[in-house]
Enzyme design. Sequence first.
Site, PDB file in Angstrom:
ATOM      1  CG  ASP A   1      -0.687   2.984  15.022  1.00 29.65           C
ATOM      2  OD1 ASP A   1       0.402   3.443  15.418  1.00 29.65           O
ATOM      3  OD2 ASP A   1      -0.800   1.870  14.503  1.00 29.65           O
TER       4      ASP A   1
ATOM      5  CG  ASP B   1       4.332   4.117  13.618  1.00 33.44           C
ATOM      6  OD1 ASP B   1       5.111   3.339  14.213  1.00 33.44           O
ATOM      7  OD2 ASP B   1       3.094   3.995  13.654  1.00 33.44           O
TER       8      ASP B   1
END
Length: 164
Positions: free
Chosen positions: A125, A143
Amino acid sequence: MPPRSSSSSSGLTAWLLIAAVIVLADQFTKILIVGSFQLGESHPVTSFFNLVRAHNFGAAFSFLHGASGWQRWFFLGLGLAAAAFIVWMLRRHGHQKLFAWALTLILGGALGNVIDRAIHGYVVDFIQVHAGGWYFPAFNVADSAITIGAILLILDELRRVRRT
């Protein structure tokens, strides 16, 4: 938008190509982050947005992040099963544009994160949004695609309900 076609397989191919572009964009950005940032390193971009390298061993919002390792295989398998189901749904409903866009975004995002789990054992991330001392959990392109796809699914369902 994918081209119109009388064949469901060529329509499916168009949706799968779009999903592949999402996977490539996701993986490319993650490669850039892994090659440029140390784990935990953060660089402010604006007053509300940072680039940061984070590793998520869990699922959304780090759910099960601290589990003993079984979650890697669980979420990898779940992602592959979801991808197979989405391809089946796209084959049957690829002509429903909004629904197919939603599924395609979710598919691309799911596969992007599955690749991370298979290669690294975690998801990379790097997008961090914050304001007034509040930090949203870091996320990535995959995401974002999944989230936009989920919103489109809700909109599609609301449109369907309104028609009936």
